[in-house]
Design a protein around this motif. Sequence first.
Motif, PDB file in Angstrom:
ATOM      1  N   LYS A 113       0.830  -1.212   0.000  1.00 32.16           N
ATOM      2  CA  LYS A 113       0.000   0.000   0.000  1.00 32.16           C
ATOM      3  C   LYS A 113       0.857   1.252   0.000  1.00 32.16           C
ATOM      4  CE  LYS A 113      -4.092  -1.392   2.586  1.00 32.16           C
ATOM      5  NZ  LYS A 113      -4.680  -1.283   3.938  1.00 32.16           N
ATOM      6  N   HIS A 114       2.012   1.164   0.688  1.00 34.76           N
ATOM      7  CA  HIS A 114       2.896   2.320   0.799  1.00 34.76           C
ATOM      8  C   HIS A 114       4.022   2.284  -0.234  1.00 34.76           C
ATOM      9  CE1 HIS A 114       1.402   4.044   4.646  1.00 34.76           C
ATOM     10  NE2 HIS A 114       0.987   2.816   4.825  1.00 34.76           N
ATOM     11  N   GLY A 115       3.994   1.289  -1.130  1.00 33.76           N
ATOM     12  CA  GLY A 115       5.056   1.169  -2.121  1.00 33.76           C
ATOM     13  C   GLY A 115       6.395   0.827  -1.502  1.00 33.76           C
ATOM     14  N   LEU A 116       6.369   0.078  -0.408  1.00 35.62           N
ATOM     15  CA  LEU A 116       7.598  -0.263   0.317  1.00 35.62           C
ATOM     16  C   LEU A 116       7.937  -1.744   0.177  1.00 35.62           C
ATOM     17  CD1 LEU A 116       6.677   1.408   3.739  1.00 35.62           C
ATOM     18  CD2 LEU A 116       8.313   2.306   2.074  1.00 35.62           C
ATOM     19  N   ILE A 117       9.210  -2.044   0.361  1.00 30.95           N
ATOM     20  CA  ILE A 117       9.611  -3.423   0.626  1.00 30.95           C
ATOM     21  C   ILE A 117      10.153  -3.421   2.056  1.00 30.95           C
ATOM     22  CG2 ILE A 117      11.141  -5.318   0.005  1.00 30.95           C
ATOM     23  CD1 ILE A 117      11.201  -4.171  -2.847  1.00 30.95           C
ATOM     24  N   LYS A 118       9.455  -4.111   2.951  1.00 29.96           N
ATOM     25  CA  LYS A 118       9.792  -4.012   4.374  1.00 29.96           C
ATOM     26  C   LYS A 118      10.767  -5.115   4.773  1.00 29.96           C
ATOM     27  CE  LYS A 118       8.765  -1.302   6.312  1.00 29.96           C
ATOM     28  NZ  LYS A 118       9.544  -0.077   6.645  1.00 29.96           N
ATOM     29  N   ASP A 119      11.864  -4.708   5.392  1.00 36.29           N
ATOM     30  CA  ASP A 119      12.821  -5.683   5.921  1.00 36.29           C
ATOM     31  C   ASP A 119      12.271  -6.306   7.197  1.00 36.29           C
ATOM     32  OD1 ASP A 119      15.134  -5.778   4.216  1.00 36.29           O
ATOM     33  OD2 ASP A 119      15.538  -3.696   4.782  1.00 36.29           O
TER      34      ASP A 119
END
Length: 215
Positions: A103-109
Motif C-alpha cells: 500500500k505504501h510502495g515499500l519493501i519491508k525488511d
Amino acid sequence: MENFVANVDRIFKEIEGFDVEVVAATKTRTIEEIRCVIDNTPIKVAGENRVQELIAKYDQDLTWDFIGQLQTNKVKYVIDKVRLIHSVDRLELLQTIDKEAKKHGLIKDILIEVNTAKEESKGGLFLEDVMSFADTVKGFEGVRLAGIMAVAPLYYEAGELEKCFKGAYGAYEELKKYHVSVKCLSMGMSNDYPIAVRCGANLVRIGRGIFGERH
Ligand SMILES: *Cc1c(COP(=O)(O)O)cnc(C)c1O
C-alpha cells in the motif's frame, strides 16, 4: 545524560573488535531520553516494543525498529515508521506486513523470530521450522528477509545461553546460503549481550544497560 554516555561507552568497550550494531531498546523511556542517547553516543537506532509507545514518541528524524510482539491489526500503524520489524513468527503477520507495505510502495525488511529454548510463553518459530518459513517469505514481494532475531530466556546461565545463541547462529548461517538478503542476527540484551556477540550476533538490543533500571 552523563550516565547514558558512560553506559554506552562501557557497552562498546565490551564488544570492541566485533562488528555489531547496538539498537537502544526504548520501552518506557521518554523521547527526551531517547534523543539524548542518539545525539550523544554512537547508537543511531531506537527499538520499540509497543505500537502505542512508538506512535506516541515517534520522531521521523530518528530511525526506529520494531522489536516487540506485533498484532496484525496494528501493522498499519508501524509499517511506514520502522526500518526493520524484528519479530515475525507467523504467516498471518507476514501476509499483513506484505499487504501494508505494498500500500505504501515499500519493501519491508523483516527478521524471523526464533524461540531457541522452546519456551511456551514466548513467540518465535522453533529452529526446525525456520527454513520452510523463509521460503514462504520469498513469495511476498512487499517483504525482504533480512535475518533472524532471538530472545534467550531471562534466567538461563551462561552455558545455556550460549546453546540458545549458537542455535540461532546456526540457523542464520544456513539461511544465508539460500537467501542473499540475509545479513542480520539480532540477539543479546542487557544481561546477555557479551555472550550473544561472541556467538555471532551482529545486532544487539539493549535497554537497561543504557538507560538504567526501568522506572
Ligand atoms: C526490553 C527488550 C530488550 C532490552 O532489554 P534490556 O534487558 O532492558 O536490555 C531487547 N529486546 C526486546 C525484544 C525487548 O523487549
